[in-house]
Design a protein around this motif. Sequence first.
Motif, mmCIF file in Angstrom:
data_model
loop_
_atom_site.group_PDB
_atom_site.id
_atom_site.type_symbol
_atom_site.label_atom_id
_atom_site.label_comp_id
_atom_site.label_asym_id
_atom_site.label_seq_id
_atom_site.Cartn_x
_atom_site.Cartn_y
_atom_site.Cartn_z
ATOM 1 N N GLU A 61 0.832 -1.199 0.000
ATOM 2 C CA GLU A 61 0.000 0.000 0.000
ATOM 3 C C GLU A 61 0.868 1.251 0.000
ATOM 4 O OE1 GLU A 61 -3.158 -0.151 2.952
ATOM 5 O OE2 GLU A 61 -3.403 -2.290 2.482
ATOM 6 N N PRO A 62 1.383 1.621 -1.169
ATOM 7 C CA PRO A 62 2.239 2.805 -1.234
ATOM 8 C C PRO A 62 1.464 4.047 -0.792
ATOM 9 C CG PRO A 62 2.005 1.753 -3.408
ATOM 10 C CD PRO A 62 1.091 1.043 -2.488
ATOM 11 N N ASP A 63 2.183 5.028 -0.271
ATOM 12 C CA ASP A 63 1.527 6.261 0.172
ATOM 13 C C ASP A 63 0.687 6.846 -0.972
ATOM 14 O OD1 ASP A 63 1.383 8.535 2.181
ATOM 15 O OD2 ASP A 63 1.974 9.559 0.324
ATOM 16 N N PRO A 64 -0.617 7.056 -0.754
ATOM 17 C CA PRO A 64 -1.504 7.472 -1.852
ATOM 18 C C PRO A 64 -1.114 8.805 -2.491
ATOM 19 C CG PRO A 64 -2.776 6.882 0.108
ATOM 20 C CD PRO A 64 -1.337 6.866 0.512
ATOM 21 N N ARG A 65 -0.610 9.729 -1.672
ATOM 22 C CA ARG A 65 -0.225 11.032 -2.244
ATOM 23 C C ARG A 65 0.932 10.862 -3.220
ATOM 24 N NH1 ARG A 65 3.346 15.099 -1.616
ATOM 25 N NH2 ARG A 65 2.551 17.206 -1.988
ATOM 26 N N GLU A 66 1.918 10.070 -2.830
ATOM 27 C CA GLU A 66 3.093 9.879 -3.687
ATOM 28 C C GLU A 66 2.750 8.989 -4.882
ATOM 29 O OE1 GLU A 66 5.059 12.023 -3.030
ATOM 30 O OE2 GLU A 66 4.433 12.384 -0.970
ATOM 31 N N TYR A 67 1.847 8.055 -4.660
ATOM 32 C CA TYR A 67 1.387 7.182 -5.742
ATOM 33 C C TYR A 67 0.795 8.030 -6.876
ATOM 34 C CZ TYR A 67 -1.133 3.072 -7.663
ATOM 35 O OH TYR A 67 -1.614 2.060 -8.448
ATOM 36 N N ASP A 68 -0.062 8.979 -6.517
ATOM 37 C CA ASP A 68 -0.661 9.854 -7.534
ATOM 38 C C ASP A 68 0.386 10.758 -8.177
ATOM 39 O OD1 ASP A 68 -3.145 8.810 -7.398
ATOM 40 O OD2 ASP A 68 -4.053 10.454 -6.264
ATOM 41 N N ALA A 69 1.314 11.252 -7.356
ATOM 42 C CA ALA A 69 2.382 12.109 -7.905
ATOM 43 C C ALA A 69 3.153 11.327 -8.968
ATOM 44 C CB ALA A 69 3.318 12.569 -6.780
ATOM 45 N N LEU A 70 3.410 10.068 -8.677
ATOM 46 C CA LEU A 70 4.153 9.222 -9.618
ATOM 47 C C LEU A 70 3.328 8.929 -10.881
ATOM 48 C CD1 LEU A 70 6.679 7.402 -10.128
ATOM 49 C CD2 LEU A 70 5.353 5.538 -9.109
ATOM 50 N N LEU A 71 2.091 8.443 -10.690
ATOM 51 C CA LEU A 71 1.289 8.027 -11.848
ATOM 52 C C LEU A 71 0.996 9.184 -12.805
ATOM 53 C CD1 LEU A 71 1.116 5.295 -10.538
ATOM 54 C CD2 LEU A 71 -1.334 5.249 -11.001
ATOM 55 N N SER A 72 0.879 10.385 -12.254
ATOM 56 C CA SER A 72 0.540 11.528 -13.110
ATOM 57 C C SER A 72 1.665 11.856 -14.096
ATOM 58 C CB SER A 72 0.238 12.760 -12.248
ATOM 59 O OG SER A 72 1.425 13.214 -11.620
ATOM 60 N N THR A 73 2.876 11.367 -13.806
ATOM 61 C CA THR A 73 4.000 11.699 -14.711
ATOM 62 C C THR A 73 3.844 11.030 -16.075
ATOM 63 O OG1 THR A 73 5.379 9.843 -13.969
ATOM 64 C CG2 THR A 73 5.618 11.938 -12.781
ATOM 65 N N GLY A 74 3.132 9.905 -16.128
ATOM 66 C CA GLY A 74 2.964 9.199 -17.405
ATOM 67 C C GLY A 74 2.305 10.100 -18.432
ATOM 68 N N GLU A 75 1.214 10.729 -18.044
ATOM 69 C CA GLU A 75 0.470 11.601 -18.966
ATOM 70 C C GLU A 75 1.276 12.870 -19.263
ATOM 71 O OE1 GLU A 75 -1.095 9.458 -17.119
ATOM 72 O OE2 GLU A 75 -2.687 8.734 -18.426
ATOM 73 N N GLN A 76 2.013 13.369 -18.258
ATOM 74 C CA GLN A 76 2.796 14.603 -18.476
ATOM 75 C C GLN A 76 3.859 14.402 -19.541
ATOM 76 O OE1 GLN A 76 4.156 16.822 -15.052
ATOM 77 N NE2 GLN A 76 2.562 15.891 -13.816
ATOM 78 N N LYS A 77 4.474 13.232 -19.522
ATOM 79 C CA LYS A 77 5.476 12.909 -20.540
ATOM 80 C C LYS A 77 4.858 13.000 -21.933
ATOM 81 C CE LYS A 77 8.040 8.934 -20.414
ATOM 82 N NZ LYS A 77 8.465 7.651 -19.796
#
Length: 413
Positions: A61-77
């Motif tokens: 259960e990764p920290d949800p805030r950091e999980y979203d910070a990470l996943l959002s980078t896919g679309e930003q790229k």
Amino acid sequence: MALIVQKYGGTSVADAERIRAVAERVVATAREGNQVAVVVSAMGGETDRLVDLAHELGGDEPDPREYDALLSTGEQKTTALLAMAIRRLGATARSFNGAQMGMRTDAAHTRARIESLDAGRIRAALDQGHIAVLAGFQGTDEDGNITTLGRGGSDTSAVAAAAALEADVCEIYTDVDGVFTTDPNVSSRARKLERVAYDEMLELASLGARVLQTRSVKFAKRYGVRLHVRSSFHGGEGTWVVPEEEVMERLVVSGVTYNTNEAKIRVRGVKDQPGVAAALFTPLSASAIVVDMIIQNVGQDGSTDLTFTVPRDDYARALGLAQDAASVIGAQAVEGDEAIAKVSIVGLGMKDHAGVATRMFQVLAEEGINIQLISTSEIKVSVVIEEKYTELAVRALHAAFVEAGATAPVEES
Ligand code: ASP
Ligand code: MG
């Protein structure tokens, strides 16, 4: 001049070559004299890779805030790469991440809901002659934390952008040609639908036709956004998802869908008295398990049976909770079965026709397929059957309803 929102899914932007092809299509649309805002997903497979990394370093259960910070980078790229590719073609483009495009959500990390979209910056970019390239799937909450909208959420971002910009159309580009009457992998006779109504699409989407995130269709219906689901690999027309009044051909059955991701739980010999269903289902909803169909038999000698279906991923947990509840309410036994499939027929025209469900049961009977559970709504009939008959059932129903033509097998009411 029209304002067009285009959305490209992961397979359509999977590598540099495909991003270049998307840039060409976007620029061609702009050169026809349209204002264009493009919403993109992460490059195909990227979100899954990020999810794996998150678990590798962050545990189960990764920290949800950091999980979203990470996943959002896919679309930003993807937004930055697409904007570069567009510029290479001599047009101008600006990329926007969730915060920059004014997408405000609630604070529910990994499954945030959109609260508002202040499209001022997007509109200003469009008015300056830019193509706006927007990151799907993400926003920020009121404290500025990055949030994501749940898997498949870029569809919902695109519809929200189209609603906020009052776009003429929201084009959803994908790796299939549109919305089909059934899964083409199951029946070679599946055909593309020209138009479907929002409510039909909602049933088709939630019943397993994986082209659009269900939430995006609800959003489109609420704001009257016209969707055009079409292929990113060629220029042919796809399927329009529009208000009911605009669907000319009211098919009795416009789609046959199936879902093999559910499991069935039967609680036998429960007392036929007030409070029993509440005692059984309260622990399930408290554990966020979404129960789909529920069937209660007619009571006999003061007791009855209750059968329901849950997502297969939640089956083990649901079975445990049902067993605990069963001992509290004094039920005789709890039985489960994972090898089931839900097969459904969907169509607006059912509203005006009688005998559709009966015809469905006859078709299944002719194939020797036993029906375990039945549920109906105004524009849908679903049955639960043994999983191994899924393809047979889908093909038979598609032949009987879709291939036989709209109204042939049913009686006018
Ligand atoms: N990239 C996200 C996903 O894979 C969002 C999307 O593509 O719609 O679920
Ligand atoms: Mg998708």
